[in-house]
Each structure stands twice: as structure tokens, then as C-alpha cells.
Design an enzyme around this catalytic site. Structure first.
Site, PDB file in Angstrom:
ATOM      1  N   GLY A  14       0.807  -1.181   0.044  1.00 21.29           N
ATOM      2  CA  GLY A  14       0.114  -0.034  -0.050  1.00 21.29           C
ATOM      3  C   GLY A  14       0.838   1.453   0.127  1.00 21.29           C
ATOM      4  CD  GLN A 235      -1.017  -4.084  17.539  1.00 20.89           C
ATOM      5  OE1 GLN A 235      -1.492  -4.217  16.182  1.00 20.89           O
ATOM      6  NE2 GLN A 235      -1.501  -3.003  18.112  1.00 20.89           N
ATOM      7  NE  ARG A 281      -5.353  -5.024  16.436  1.00 24.17           N
ATOM      8  CZ  ARG A 281      -5.188  -4.672  15.354  1.00 24.17           C
ATOM      9  NH1 ARG A 281      -3.914  -4.432  14.807  1.00 24.17           N
ATOM     10  NH2 ARG A 281      -6.082  -4.580  14.588  1.00 24.17           N
ATOM     11  CB  SER A 394      -1.362  -0.252   9.617  1.00 23.51           C
ATOM     12  OG  SER A 394      -0.323  -0.407   8.829  1.00 23.51           O
TER      13      SER A 394
HETATM   14  C1  LIG Z   1      -3.126 -10.393   8.589  1.00 24.36           C
HETATM   15  C2  LIG Z   1      -3.135  -8.866   8.737  1.00 24.36           C
HETATM   16  C3  LIG Z   1      -4.154  -8.019   8.788  1.00 24.36           C
HETATM   17  C4  LIG Z   1      -4.169  -6.526   8.748  1.00 24.36           C
HETATM   18  N1  LIG Z   1      -5.352  -6.176   8.793  1.00 24.36           N
HETATM   19  C5  LIG Z   1      -5.271  -4.565   9.155  1.00 24.36           C
HETATM   20  C6  LIG Z   1      -6.491  -4.001   9.024  1.00 24.36           C
HETATM   21  O1  LIG Z   1      -7.431  -4.448   8.966  1.00 24.36           O
HETATM   22  N2  LIG Z   1      -6.349  -2.688   9.148  1.00 24.36           N
HETATM   23  C7  LIG Z   1      -5.044  -1.845   9.074  1.00 24.36           C
HETATM   24  O2  LIG Z   1      -5.167  -0.620   9.435  1.00 24.36           O
HETATM   25  N3  LIG Z   1      -4.083  -2.393   9.168  1.00 24.36           N
HETATM   26  C8  LIG Z   1      -4.162  -3.967   9.095  1.00 24.36           C
HETATM   27  N4  LIG Z   1      -2.981  -4.746   9.022  1.00 24.36           N
HETATM   28  C9  LIG Z   1      -1.633  -4.107   9.307  1.00 24.36           C
HETATM   29  C10 LIG Z   1      -1.374  -3.680   7.461  1.00 24.36           C
HETATM   30  O3  LIG Z   1      -1.935  -4.302   6.561  1.00 24.36           O
HETATM   31  C11 LIG Z   1       0.430  -3.392   7.096  1.00 24.36           C
HETATM   32  O4  LIG Z   1       0.816  -2.802   8.226  1.00 24.36           O
HETATM   33  C12 LIG Z   1       0.367  -2.587   6.107  1.00 24.36           C
HETATM   34  O5  LIG Z   1      -0.582  -3.074   5.144  1.00 24.36           O
HETATM   35  C13 LIG Z   1       1.749  -2.584   5.541  1.00 24.36           C
HETATM   36  O6  LIG Z   1       1.904  -2.015   4.174  1.00 24.36           O
HETATM   37  P1  LIG Z   1       3.293  -1.596   3.575  1.00 24.36           P
HETATM   38  O7  LIG Z   1       2.842  -1.137   2.449  1.00 24.36           O
HETATM   39  O8  LIG Z   1       4.049  -0.808   4.566  1.00 24.36           O
HETATM   40  O9  LIG Z   1       4.144  -2.961   3.481  1.00 24.36           O
HETATM   41  P2  LIG Z   1       3.580  -4.288   2.634  1.00 24.36           P
HETATM   42  O10 LIG Z   1       2.088  -4.329   1.935  1.00 24.36           O
HETATM   43  O11 LIG Z   1       3.955  -5.432   3.611  1.00 24.36           O
HETATM   44  O12 LIG Z   1       4.385  -4.274   1.680  1.00 24.36           O
HETATM   45  C14 LIG Z   1       5.972  -4.278   1.298  1.00 24.36           C
HETATM   46  C15 LIG Z   1       6.586  -4.345   0.186  1.00 24.36           C
HETATM   47  O13 LIG Z   1       8.018  -4.348   0.480  1.00 24.36           O
HETATM   48  C16 LIG Z   1       8.560  -5.259  -0.763  1.00 24.36           C
HETATM   49  N5  LIG Z   1       9.808  -5.558  -0.229  1.00 24.36           N
HETATM   50  C17 LIG Z   1      10.211  -6.131   1.042  1.00 24.36           C
HETATM   51  N6  LIG Z   1      11.460  -6.452   1.175  1.00 24.36           N
HETATM   52  C18 LIG Z   1      11.711  -6.057   0.029  1.00 24.36           C
HETATM   53  C19 LIG Z   1      13.199  -6.237  -0.502  1.00 24.36           C
HETATM   54  N7  LIG Z   1      14.338  -6.660   0.033  1.00 24.36           N
HETATM   55  N8  LIG Z   1      13.407  -5.893  -1.898  1.00 24.36           N
HETATM   56  C20 LIG Z   1      12.282  -5.358  -2.563  1.00 24.36           C
HETATM   57  N9  LIG Z   1      11.184  -5.216  -2.190  1.00 24.36           N
HETATM   58  C21 LIG Z   1      11.049  -5.809  -0.742  1.00 24.36           C
HETATM   59  C22 LIG Z   1       7.408  -6.362  -0.787  1.00 24.36           C
HETATM   60  O14 LIG Z   1       7.628  -7.173  -2.086  1.00 24.36           O
HETATM   61  C23 LIG Z   1       6.148  -5.614  -0.624  1.00 24.36           C
HETATM   62  O15 LIG Z   1       5.762  -5.259  -2.135  1.00 24.36           O
HETATM   63  C24 LIG Z   1      -2.901  -6.172   8.996  1.00 24.36           C
HETATM   64  C25 LIG Z   1      -1.549  -6.817   8.877  1.00 24.36           C
HETATM   65  C26 LIG Z   1      -1.709  -8.284   8.728  1.00 24.36           C
HETATM   66  C27 LIG Z   1      -0.724  -9.026   8.692  1.00 24.36           C
END
Ligand SMILES: Cc1cc2nc3c(=O)[nH]c(=O)nc-3n(C[C@H](O)[C@H](O)[C@H](O)COP(=O)(O)OP(=O)(O)OC[C@H]3O[C@@H](n4cnc5c(N)ncnc54)[C@H](O)[C@@H]3O)c2cc1C
Ligand code: SF4
Ligand code: FES
Lengths: 574, 232
Positions: A14, A235, A281, A394
Site C-alpha cells: 500500500g 504489537q 490490542r 496502519s
Molecule cells: C493479517 C493482517 C491483517 C491486517 N489488517 C489490518 C487492518 O484491517 N487495518 C489496518 O490498518 N492494518 C492492518 N494490518 C496491518 C497492515 O496491513 C500493514 O501494516 C500494511 O499493509 C503494511 O503496508 P506496507 O505498504 O508498509 O507494506 P507491505 O504491504 O507489507 O509491502 C511491503 C513491500 O515491500 C517489498 N519488499 C520487502 N522487502 C523487499 C526487498 N528486500 N526488496 C524489494 N522489495 C521488498 C515487498 O515485495 C512488498 O511489496 C494487517 C496486517 C496483517 C498481517
């Protein structure tokens, strides 16, 4: 391989995709991701995204702000929280305008449901604030953003694994990544780099996080001298499926689910008399651990029950279809008629790469930015979640600060030239790969990974104390020593996932170390950091953010103040 | 319990042709097939290659051919597979290595259907209105995780790799039946192409294969119907 862009975004969840959408119209941008974008863990988010739309009852961003600050046990920076809660509203509308299929109210508005710690009128009663699409909110967000990226012809490097961040004379110069398909190293020369690499929940045995959530971005930054902020705050979500850790969203309790111990008692009545099962939580997870400790786990085992029977099949199938399916598939249990065994599961890193509200990475107590380096999403720490994140916040965070980071980066790349690349830009990455490729020991990777995860679970999870944390420090030494004894069997260049997993594991050991050192030093209990030997919050000494630096002598800790604007710290009761 | 896995291996870097590797794993009956694959990779043979991430059927990484039919390795439990399990990569795409196939053509087909919201009307200040019934109309196809299991189980696709395939049609359906979307005509035009929706012979393999329980054949049927009514 050499590539040149105005900006490189690492990560396509995201945060990364939101940043890409806001940056790609104004600059030449590459998005580098180790997973195909639609595989990112944002897609696993279930319960919803918080915004005070007030579609079903009165609500205000100020209430949302108060809940977030209080939920975070007053450690969050309130200027950032204010931005989060104000901009949440326009962000949700923007998603809808991009076609996100939210669930709807009978009048056709975006549907909203209650969620842990979200209240009306500064704590009076739960409020319906979580905007949702059944229990697939994250999936819809990830799909919608990716769809918009296709529409806007964003340039992706899929299955490229970040290995190094390039810094030249105090300026960001780019990143080095490995192509999974060919094993080649790519040097991306860029004026601005934005990390959106997600969380690190796989440092624990029982986790809701994807296998890919190994904290790579955090580890790469740490090794380049950038501190990690507030890593001691991790968390645990109260309701993971027993042993598997698969998440059963708080939405289940938002819709009326109840936690019960072996006597069938609704034990949250004793711990949080007003919010009950919808307390934040950290509190619910501690309550579960207490119940287990005091012998009220089910059948003498380390789990309690989540009771969804009163919701009925209709609500389960329409409002919580995915988690209902998980319970059926993985447990062979029918949630409409049977109780579900659950235990707290490692879920979310409140800490991460320190940034300001523009998404700029800041590297010291004085919040000095490292020019050209940005971070957003779970890998970053703004800090809007303080010591404990509220559910639904998040998804707001990743979008609001993904966008802000991108906007600032757009300006930065307009006003600046490329920093010159060092002579052998990919030398460090090459060295890392060569070292790992040469791993000739006789230990299996799995053994060392298990060691790390099991020990972290036992010694540095929900409840902590000095002696267990000190033991964990020793265990980490052992883990690190044995890490160099791992054998790597795959010597090929193409699709060498074994090599990349080994590199990930190395980063996880570093991250675990920042967590353990931060936790040992912080002699108080605040939010998700609960010290049994220091059970009280201590604002006089500890109302401050930690910054963990990796030095040749080990982790060094420094501290910086918390920004307080509207809400003075108070005791946290629900 | 002990299970034996026969896994089809192929590393274009060194193998001339695919070969079968056999592994025995000690496991719980309630373990996922993916747990067994991980156990092999982490404790027996680090060279075994496959994709995986979420471990609970929502990211779409690990669709493969399991005992002859497509499924996600993280969504089938060992107790339902017997003691001898045969695992192969999905059919119809080039094998990149072991259980990983080259997904570029898959995503290319997906992109052809303009899988994004199209509107020309003025954007309201708040949300566009949509009734629960209108939202329900396309709910099924919003669930797609682009795992590829449907497309690679489709005999029409095996016979004709140019066929756009069920996954792309599912994602077009998601927009065609969204009351807010205004790109219906453009999309239907694309699907009306020779290699579009008409290649579907209603064989139902896709429905069997879909780990999200999407009624893929019905969705394709609805798109066909929309095309026929449009022509009238
Ligand atoms: C099961 C679950 C349910 C959840 N439900 C909710 C909810 O209902 N509401 C809420 O607010 N939050 C929720 N959360 C938390 C939230 O979903 C996450 O914190 C958030 O989506 C993280 O988004 P992000 O874009 O930071 O990372 P991510 O979506 O995890 O994306 C990480 C990206 O980084 C890339 N990446 C990682 N390492 C490397 C590397 N070495 N080289 C290149 N690319 C890399 C991956 O390919 C990926 O594209 C939930 C979490 C979980 C686990
Ligand atoms: S329709 Fe089902 S099988 Fe096909 S790609 Fe989508 S989720 Fe996979
Ligand atoms: S690992 Fe994500 S779907 Fe199986």
C-alpha cells in the site's frame, strides 16, 4: 546493470504503490519489489481503514486523534497523528473514487464498523469508524492501487530484491537490488529513494505476517548507519489462530465476537470494563497471557476461545467471509456453532526507520533529514502509533504518509541533481552476495531461523523482564555465530531463493537485536512494551523515542523527545 | 505422519529436461502442503524453488499442480492428499525453475482488459453512492488474487496460448458489472476479440481450481451474455 531514474521506490504494498501514484506523473520513477505487487502483505489486511466519515453516527477527526494518541500510550507524535486523522478522510474518498469496492450502508454510503480502541467523544463508547470491504479491505486497497498504477503506466521491477542503499557524501544516491530471475545486480542511480518495504513480524514464531515480512528495508538502512526508532514496541494481536498465527481480524469482535476462558467466562469484563473485547490490542493480548498464566487456558493449553457463534451464519458469511473460511479450512471448525482456539500472534512493528511528517528519513535526535531518503508504511516510524497501534490505523498510515513522502520527493527531484555514484557502487552488495554464496558450514538454514523465532517468542514477546531479555541477548550472539555456519546448497544464479532467504535471515538477526536492546534499556511499561519488573509507565524518564544505531561495538541507543500538542499524557484506562 | 512428495524439478541453468525428485517429510496431518515444501527447503534441499508469501491463501503466490489439479500449496492440508503426493508447476506457462513459472504473459493478459476503474463523469466530493445490491452484483469477482490457477487449468488455454484466459475475464467482469464504472463498452470490445471470451468452452476446470471460490465460469457466461445483448 546500471539504471537511472529520478526516484526509486522500494516496495509495492500500500505505501509503495500510493507513493508511486503520487510521484510517477511528475518524475521518472521505478518501483522495485521482491514480490509481485499484488502479493504484498497489504493484501492480507482484513478489518478496515479508519476514518471519521461519520456515515453511521457522529464522528470527528479530533476523536480519532485522541483515540490514536491514547491507544499509543502517549508516545505518538501528535503533530503527525493530527495529519493522519485529518487526511484519513480524504484518503478514503480518494480510494472510493479510484473504484475501491467498499461495503455499503443501506443508503449507499461507505459502510463502517467498530474497532478496538476507537471511541466516540473522547472515550465514551465504541464508535463505527472502520471503513471496510467485508474482511478483505487490504486486498481491495492493494488491487485498487495496483490497477491505478497500470492505468498510469508505472514502471515496475518485479521480483527484484533490495540489497543496499547508496549514500554519497551525506546524500542519497540510489539502491542496489538483485534480479531474482537472473541473479544480476542492478544499480539504480536516483535522486530520491523511498523505502516502503513493510514489517518484520517473521522474527517471531507465531506471526500473522507473511514469510516475506523479514524487515529487509529496516535492516539495509540500519547497516548504512541510519537508526531505527522505537523498535522495542512490537504489537501482538490477540486473535491469531492457535499455533498457525493466521489473523482473525478484530472486526470479528467489532461485529460482536467474545473472548472466553476455560470456564466460558467473558474475561475482558475484568480487564477493560467499558470497552471489553474491543479494548486496544496490547491490553487484550496481556489479558489473554494472564488468563493462561493463572490456569484458565483451554484444557491446560496455551490458548483461549474466540466465540463467534452469536453472530450467526449470515453475518459470518457476508461480513467476515474470509476469516470464516480460514477457520473452516485450517482448523476444520465451524465458527457458527463451535468455539475457535486463539492465541496472541506477532503482528505489527510500531517502530522503524524514523521519518518526519513529510516522509523524510531523519537520522538523529535533532531530526536532521538525510537528503533524498524517504520511508513510509510499516517499515517507517513517523511516529503515529506510539507504543501501540490501533486497528485500522496502519492502512491509513501507509496511504497518508506514502502520499506525503512522494509529494515531498517530487519537489526534491525537481530541485536537485543526481548525487554522483561512488566508483564501485555495487561493491558492498557484491560482497554480501559473495560471502553468503561462500557459506560452507553444516547447519541448515531452518535450524537457525527456528532458533531466532522460538527464542524471541519465549523471551521478548508480550511480557518481558530484565533476566529474559538478557538471556535473549545471549541467544542472539549464539544465533549470529551459528548464522555463519549455515550451509548454502544453491550455488546457481537464477531464481536463487535460498540465497535471498539467507540474506533476509541475516537482517532479521540485526532487527531482533535492536528490539531486544531497546526493550532492555526501557525500564517501564508502555503500550506493547510490558516489563514485569517495571510494571508502570514512567513519563518522567521514559516519555521519549528510542533510536537504535548499529555500531561496531553493538547497538547504541539514543533518545529524542515526543511531540505533544493537544493531549497531555494521562493514565490509560478503558 | 510420513508423507512422500514427488516433485517435478527443472532448472534451465543446468538441467536438460525436467526430472522427478522424491522427498520424505515427517508432518502433521493438518499441516499445509506449503509447510512440507518449506520443511524440504529449510532442512533437506535448499535448491528446491517455489514462490510463497502469506501462507493462508490470500496473496496468490503458490498455485501449482497438486496430485493432478491446480491449487494453492498453502490452502490444501496434507490429510487430504494421501501419503504420496505429486507436485508440478502450473501448465501452460514456461517453467522458470522447479515450481515457478514465468508469469509475465499472465499479467500481460490481465493488463489487456483495462483492469482499472474508468469514469468520465464529475467526481463527487464524498463517495459515489452504490446500493448494497449493486455492490453485491460484482462481489464474487472482486475476490480474485491473480494466482493463475484458473487460466493454467483451462484446456482452451493449453490449446491456444493466445486465449486471454479466465483470470483476465474475471477481472474484466469485476468492472463490467460495477454500477459506478463507465468503461464497459471498451472492455467488452476487447473481450469480443477472437481470443477473448468466445474461446471459453465451458469446461468448468477453472471453477474447480479457483482457491477463492469464485464461480469463474458463471462470470464468463455473464460477460458473454452482456456481449450478446449489446449486439441486439
Ligand atoms: C493479517 C493482517 C491483517 C491486517 N489488517 C489490518 C487492518 O484491517 N487495518 C489496518 O490498518 N492494518 C492492518 N494490518 C496491518 C497492515 O496491513 C500493514 O501494516 C500494511 O499493509 C503494511 O503496508 P506496507 O505498504 O508498509 O507494506 P507491505 O504491504 O507489507 O509491502 C511491503 C513491500 O515491500 C517489498 N519488499 C520487502 N522487502 C523487499 C526487498 N528486500 N526488496 C524489494 N522489495 C521488498 C515487498 O515485495 C512488498 O511489496 C494487517 C496486517 C496483517 C498481517
Ligand atoms: S479467478 Fe480464482 S483461480 Fe483465477 S486467478 Fe483469480 S483467484 Fe486465481
Ligand atoms: S502463500 Fe499466499 S496464497 Fe499461498
Amino acid at each position: 546493470m546500471y539504471q537511472r531514474y529520478d526516484a526509486v521506490i522500494v516496495g509495492a504494498g500500500g505505501a509503495g504503490l500510493m507513493a508511486a501514484l503520487n510521484l510517477s506523473a511528475q518524475a521518472r520513477v521505478a518501483v522495485v519489489s521482491k514480490l509481485y505487487p499484488v502479493r504484498s502483505h497489504t493484501g492480507a489486511a482484513q478489518g478496515g481503514i479508519g476514518a471519521a466519515l461519520g456515515n453511521l453516527e457522529e464522528d470527528h477527526w479530533e476523536w480519532h486523534m485522541f483515540d490514536t494518541v491514547k491507544g499509543g500510550d502517549y508516545l505518538a507524535d501528535q503533530d503527525a497523528v493530527e495529519i493522519l486523522c485529518r487526511e484519513a478522510i480524504e484518503t478514503v474518498y480518494e480510494l472510493e473514487h479510484w473504484g475501491l469496492p467498499f461495503s455499503r450502508t443501506p443508503e449507499g454510503k461507505i459502510a463502517q464498523r467498530p474497532f478496538g480502541g476507537h471511541t466516540r467523544d473522547y472515550g465514551k463508547a465504541p464508535v463505527r469508524r472502520s471503513c471496510y470491504a467485508a474482511d478483505r479491505t487490504g486486498h481491495m486497497i492493494l488491487q485498487t492501487l495496483y490497477q491505478q498504477c497500470i492505468k498510469n503506466e508505472v514502471h515496475f521491477y518485479d521480483e527484484f530484491h533490495l540489497l543496499d542503499l547508496l549514500i554519497e557524501n551525506g546524500r542519497t544516491a540510489g539502491v542496489v537490488a538483485m534480479s531474482l530471475a537472473t541473479g544480476e545486480l542492478y544499480t539504480f542511480h536516483a535522486k530520491a529513494v523511498l523505502f516502503a518495504t513493510g514489517g518484520c513480524g517473521r522474527i517471531y514464531r507465531v506471526s500473522s505476517n507473511a514469510l516475506a515480512l523479514t524487515g529487509d528495508g529496516m535492516a539495509v538502512a540500519l547497516r548504512r548507519g541510519i537508526p531505527l526508532e522505537d523498535m522495542e514496541f512490537f504489537q501482538f494481536h490477540p486473535t491469531g489462530i492457535y499455533k498457525l498465527g493466521i489473523l482473525l481480524s478484530e472486526a470479528a469482535r467489532g461485529e460482536g465476537g467474545i473472548l472466553r476462558n476455560k470456564d466460558g467466562e467473558r474475561f475482558m469484563e475484568r480487564y477493560a470494563p467499558s470497552l471489553l473485547d474491543l479494548a486496544p490490542r496490547d491490553m487484550v493480548s496481556r489479558a489473554i497471557y494472564r488468563e493462561l498464566e493463572e490456569g484458565r487456558g483451554i484444557g491446560g493449553k496455551d490458548y483461549v476461545h474466540l466465540d463467534l457463534r452469536q453472530l450467526g451464519r449470515e453475518v459470518l458469511d457476508t461480513k467476515l467471509p474470509d476469516i470464516t473460511d480460514f477457520v473452516r479450512t485450517y482448523m476444520g471448525i465451524e465458527p457458527a456453532t463451535e468455539l475457535i482456539p486463539i492465541q496472541p500472534t506477532a503482528h505489527y512493528a510500531m517502530g522503524g526507520i524514523p521519518t518526519d511528517v513529510e516522509g523524510r528519513v531523519v537520522v538523529d535526535e535533532k531530526n536532521t533529514p538525510l537528503p533524498g531518503f524517504y520511508a513510509a508504511g510499516e517499515c517507517a516510524c513517523v511516529s503515529v502509533h506510539g507504543a501501540n497501534r490501533l486497528g485500522t490505523n496502519s492502512l491509513v498510515d501507509i496511504l497518508v504518509f506514502g502520499r506525503r513522502g512522494a509529494r515531498h520527493a517530487a519537489k526534491f527531484v525537481r530541485e536537485n541533481d543526481w548525487a554522483p555514484l561512488p566508483a564501485k557502487a555495487d561493491e558492498r552488495a557484491q560482497q554480501l552476495v559473495a560471502e553468503r554464496m561462500g557459506a560452507q558450514g553444516d547447519e541448515h538454514q531452518g535450524t537457525i531461523r527456528d532458533l531466532l523465532r522460538d527464542e524471541m517468542m519465549a523471551k521478548a514477546s508480550v511480557f518481558r523482564d530484565a533476566s529474559r531479555l538478557a538471556l535473549m541477548r545471549e541467544k542472539l550472539r549464539e544465533t549470529r555465530a551459528r548464522y555463519s555456519e549455515i550451509k548454502l546448497e544453491d550455488r546457481g544464479a537464477r531464481y536463487n531463493t535460498e540465497l535471498l532467504e539467507l540474506i533476509e535471515l541475516g537482517g532479521m538477526i540485526d532487527i531482533a537485536e535492536t528490539l531486544v536492546e531497546g526493550a532492555l534499556a526501557r525500564q517501564e511499561s508502555r503500550g506493547a512494551h510490558s516489563r514485569e519488573d517495571f510494571p508502570k509507565r514512567n513519563d518522567a524518564q521514559w516519555l521519549k523515542h528510542s533510536l537504535a544505531y548499529k555500531t561496531p561495538e553493538g547497538i547504541q541507543l539514543r533518545y529524542k523527545p515526543v511531540t505533544i500538542t493537544k493531549f497531555e499524557p494521562k493514565e490509560r484506562k478503558y | 505422519m510420513k508423507v512422500t512428495l514427488k516433485i517435478k524439478r527443472f532448472n534451465p541453468e543446468k538441467d536438460e529436461k525436467p526430472w522427478w525428485a522424491e522427498y520424505t517429510v515427517e508432518a502433521e496431518p493438518t499441516d499445509r502442503l506449503l509447510d512440507a515444501l518449506n520443511a524440504i527447503k529449510w532442512y533437506q534441499d535448499g535448491t528446491l524453488s517455489f514462490r510463497r508469501s502469506c501462507m493462508h491463501g490470500v496473496c496468490g503466490s503458490d498455485a501449482m499442480l497438486i496430485n493432478g489439479s491446480n491449487a494453492l500449496a498453502c490452502k490444501v492440508l496434507l490429510k487430504n492428499l494421501g501419503e504420496n503426493i505429486k507436485v508440478e508447476p502450473m501448465r501452460g506457462f514456461r517453467v522458470a525453475r522447479d515450481l515457478m513459472v514465468d508469469l509475465e504473459p499472465f499479467f500481460d493478459k490481465y493488463k489487456q482488459v483495462k483492469p482499472y476503474f474508468i469514469t468520465h463523469s464529475v467526481t463527487p466530493e464524498k463517495e459515489r453512492q452504490q446500493s448494497p445490491a449493486e455492490r453485491e452484483r460484482f462481489d464474487d469477482t472482486t475476490k480474485c488474487i491473480l494466482c493463475g490457477a484458473c487460466t493454467t487449468s483451462c484446456p482452451s488455454f493449453w490449446a491456444n496460448p493466445e486465449y486471454i484466459g479466465p483470470a483476465a475475464i474475471v477481472n474484466a467482469h469485476r468492472f463490467v458489472f460495477d454500477s459506478r464504472d463507465e468503461g464497459r463498452e471498451e472492455r467488452l470490445e476487447i473481450l469480443n476479440h477472437r481470443d477473448g471470451v468466445w474461446r471459453c468452452r465451458t469446461i468448468f476446470n477453472c471453477v474447480e481450481a479457483c482457491p477463492r471460490g469464485i464461480n469463474v465460469t458463471r462470470a464468463i457466461g455473464e460477460v458473454k451474455k452482456a456481449l450478446m445483448f449489446r449486439k441486439l
